[in-house]
Design an enzyme around this catalytic site. Structure first.
Site, mmCIF file in Angstrom:
data_model
loop_
_atom_site.group_PDB
_atom_site.id
_atom_site.type_symbol
_atom_site.label_atom_id
_atom_site.label_comp_id
_atom_site.label_asym_id
_atom_site.label_seq_id
_atom_site.Cartn_x
_atom_site.Cartn_y
_atom_site.Cartn_z
ATOM 1 N N TYR A 124 -0.073 -23.281 54.287
ATOM 2 C CA TYR A 124 -1.293 -22.476 54.489
ATOM 3 C C TYR A 124 -0.937 -21.001 54.698
ATOM 4 O O TYR A 124 -1.564 -20.108 54.118
ATOM 5 C CB TYR A 124 -2.021 -23.045 55.708
ATOM 6 C CG TYR A 124 -3.385 -22.475 56.011
ATOM 7 C CD1 TYR A 124 -4.534 -23.058 55.485
ATOM 8 C CD2 TYR A 124 -3.530 -21.396 56.880
ATOM 9 C CE1 TYR A 124 -5.796 -22.556 55.805
ATOM 10 C CE2 TYR A 124 -4.783 -20.897 57.199
ATOM 11 C CZ TYR A 124 -5.914 -21.484 56.661
ATOM 12 O OH TYR A 124 -7.160 -20.993 56.976
ATOM 13 N N LYS A 146 -2.144 -18.015 52.264
ATOM 14 C CA LYS A 146 -3.024 -16.961 52.801
ATOM 15 C C LYS A 146 -2.355 -15.589 52.743
ATOM 16 O O LYS A 146 -3.034 -14.571 52.560
ATOM 17 C CB LYS A 146 -3.439 -17.309 54.237
ATOM 18 C CG LYS A 146 -4.367 -18.526 54.324
ATOM 19 C CD LYS A 146 -5.721 -18.255 53.687
ATOM 20 C CE LYS A 146 -6.709 -19.377 53.895
ATOM 21 N NZ LYS A 146 -8.046 -19.070 53.327
HETATM 22 N N1 CAA Z 1 6.379 -23.385 67.439
HETATM 23 C C1 CAA Z 1 7.536 -24.094 67.399
HETATM 24 N N2 CAA Z 1 7.594 -25.415 67.515
HETATM 25 C C2 CAA Z 1 6.453 -26.059 67.684
HETATM 26 C C3 CAA Z 1 5.211 -25.406 67.736
HETATM 27 C C4 CAA Z 1 5.217 -24.017 67.623
HETATM 28 N N3 CAA Z 1 4.076 -23.305 67.674
HETATM 29 N N4 CAA Z 1 4.243 -26.318 67.905
HETATM 30 C C5 CAA Z 1 4.854 -27.511 67.960
HETATM 31 N N5 CAA Z 1 6.200 -27.352 67.852
HETATM 32 C C6 CAA Z 1 7.213 -28.389 67.887
HETATM 33 C C7 CAA Z 1 6.948 -29.348 69.043
HETATM 34 O O1 CAA Z 1 7.507 -28.868 70.235
HETATM 35 C C8 CAA Z 1 7.632 -30.611 68.565
HETATM 36 O O2 CAA Z 1 9.009 -30.500 68.751
HETATM 37 P P1 CAA Z 1 9.851 -31.715 69.413
HETATM 38 O O3 CAA Z 1 9.602 -32.895 68.531
HETATM 39 O O4 CAA Z 1 11.252 -31.222 69.397
HETATM 40 O O5 CAA Z 1 9.258 -31.872 70.792
HETATM 41 C C9 CAA Z 1 7.428 -30.571 67.068
HETATM 42 O O6 CAA Z 1 7.142 -29.190 66.728
HETATM 43 C C10 CAA Z 1 6.308 -31.450 66.609
HETATM 44 O O7 CAA Z 1 5.080 -30.999 67.246
HETATM 45 P P2 CAA Z 1 3.814 -31.947 67.382
HETATM 46 O O8 CAA Z 1 4.076 -33.007 68.435
HETATM 47 O O9 CAA Z 1 2.599 -31.130 67.562
HETATM 48 O O10 CAA Z 1 3.856 -32.682 65.973
HETATM 49 P P3 CAA Z 1 2.733 -33.427 65.225
HETATM 50 O O11 CAA Z 1 3.406 -33.996 64.020
HETATM 51 O O12 CAA Z 1 1.949 -34.323 66.124
HETATM 52 O O13 CAA Z 1 1.702 -32.254 64.794
HETATM 53 C C11 CAA Z 1 0.947 -30.309 63.689
HETATM 54 C C12 CAA Z 1 2.153 -31.196 64.009
HETATM 55 C C13 CAA Z 1 -0.035 -31.141 62.836
HETATM 56 C C14 CAA Z 1 1.440 -29.137 62.883
HETATM 57 C C15 CAA Z 1 0.247 -29.889 64.996
HETATM 58 O O14 CAA Z 1 1.221 -29.274 65.857
HETATM 59 C C16 CAA Z 1 -0.836 -28.888 64.753
HETATM 60 O O15 CAA Z 1 -1.908 -29.227 64.305
HETATM 61 N N6 CAA Z 1 -0.588 -27.600 65.057
HETATM 62 C C17 CAA Z 1 -1.569 -26.537 64.890
HETATM 63 C C18 CAA Z 1 -1.389 -25.854 63.581
HETATM 64 C C19 CAA Z 1 -2.482 -24.817 63.469
HETATM 65 O O16 CAA Z 1 -2.564 -23.855 64.229
HETATM 66 N N7 CAA Z 1 -3.362 -24.989 62.489
HETATM 67 C C20 CAA Z 1 -4.464 -24.098 62.327
HETATM 68 C C21 CAA Z 1 -5.620 -24.867 61.800
HETATM 69 S S1 CAA Z 1 -7.107 -23.853 61.764
HETATM 70 C C22 CAA Z 1 -6.864 -22.846 60.475
HETATM 71 O O17 CAA Z 1 -5.969 -22.955 59.721
HETATM 72 C C23 CAA Z 1 -7.887 -21.765 60.324
HETATM 73 C C24 CAA Z 1 -7.255 -20.451 60.372
HETATM 74 O O18 CAA Z 1 -7.130 -19.802 59.341
HETATM 75 C C25 CAA Z 1 -6.849 -19.866 61.665
#
Ligand code: CAA
Length: 240
Positions: A147, A151
């Site tokens: 994404y 973008k």
């Molecule tokens: N930076 C670095 N590492 C990160 C992190 C970050 N911001 N967020 C999570 N991690 C790490 C976690 O600590 C974890 O590490 P460990 O396994 O070593 O503990 C690992 O990444 C996995 O994290 P999750 O448990 O969250 O993994 P998941 O598979 O359950 O989910 C994900 C992954 C789907 C990406 C979820 O974290 C998520 O949805 N994140 C948000 C992403 C986001 O901001 N999307 C925006 C959507 S809205 C949009 O897109 C509109 C717009 O234009 C703004």
């Protein structure tokens, strides 16, 4: 004569607010959508704005869909490239399909929609192309390599095309919404979403209407000196 505006992804979320704001500003509006027939029918019933179904990821479908809109409403003066999807995943779990689907809609969709409309805008010496990018195209977001890349690409497309359109009276601008209270953001796990909201200085998600008003501003006849610009509307979360 009212100008004609076409909004992709225009029946839900930020797109629906954009369609409504343009209608309120006096435009004849067509709202494109890709999948959710029920939401589109409800939107048309409530607003009187016609909805047209095709995928922006499909060039031929875009050309055909645009032809239908223009046959019904007249030549499109304002194109709002708003349609977008997420396939969020940490990169080590991201599949090629998750990458490709996001590229096809969020980046190629801009080519597919703008390319068929460009010759007409050039001939008429007027056009407004408004691309809805994202804060995450500016700053990058973990879990969104696909994404964020698409973008960011939208911003390069905007700046290149702005230079080509300028002499023909066509402006091309981008808006980078931050986190807005839509279904897309609500799909982010609650804990992650709360940590994101904590990083927004104004202390809340944005409203779709707050993006729509930027679109109406850029669409106006009197916005002709603004081109290649990016408006950030993100509650202070990120400054470029
Ligand atoms: N930076 C670095 N590492 C990160 C992190 C970050 N911001 N967020 C999570 N991690 C790490 C976690 O600590 C974890 O590490 P460990 O396994 O070593 O503990 C690992 O990444 C996995 O994290 P999750 O448990 O969250 O993994 P998941 O598979 O359950 O989910 C994900 C992954 C789907 C990406 C979820 O974290 C998520 O949805 N994140 C948000 C992403 C986001 O901001 N999307 C925006 C959507 S809205 C949009 O897109 C509109 C717009 O234009 C703004």
């Amino acid at each position: 004569m009212s100008k004609v505006a076409l909004v992709t992804g225009g029946t839900r979320g930020i797109g629906a607010a954009i369609s409504l704001a343009l209608q309120a500003a006096g435009y004849k509006v067509a709202a494109n959508y890709a999948g959710n027939d029920e939401a589109a029918a409800k939107f048309t019933e409530e607003t009187g704005i016609p909805a047209y179904k095709w995928s922006v990821a499909d060039y031929d479908a875009c050309a055909e869909g645009i032809a239908r809109v223009e046959a019904d409403l007249g030549p499109v003066d304002v194109l709002v490239n708003n349609a977008g999807i997420t396939r969020d995943s940490m990169f080590h779990k991201m599949t090629r399909q998750m990458w490709q689907e996001v590229m096809d809609t969020n980046l190629s969709g801009l080519f597919n929609m703008t390319h068929p409309l460009w010759p007409g805008m050039r001939d008429r010496k007027f056009g407004r192309v408004i691309n809805i990018s994202s804060i995450n195209g500016q700053k990058g977001q973990a879990g969104q390599a696909n994404y964020s890349a698409a973008k960011a690409g939208d911003l390069g497309f905007t700046k290149a095309l702005a230079q080509e359109g300028a002499r023909a009276g066509i402006t091309v601008n981008a808006i980078c919404p931050g986190y807005i209270g839509t279904e897309m953001v609500m799909a982010v796990p609650e804990k992650v979403r709360e940590s994101i909201i904590a990083q927004i200085p104004v202390g809340r998600l944005g409203a779709p209407e707050e993006i729509a008003r930027c679109v109406v501003f850029l669409a106006g006849d009197d916005a002709g000196f603004i081109t290649g610009a990016t408006i950030s509307a993100n509650g202070g979360q990120y400054f470029v």
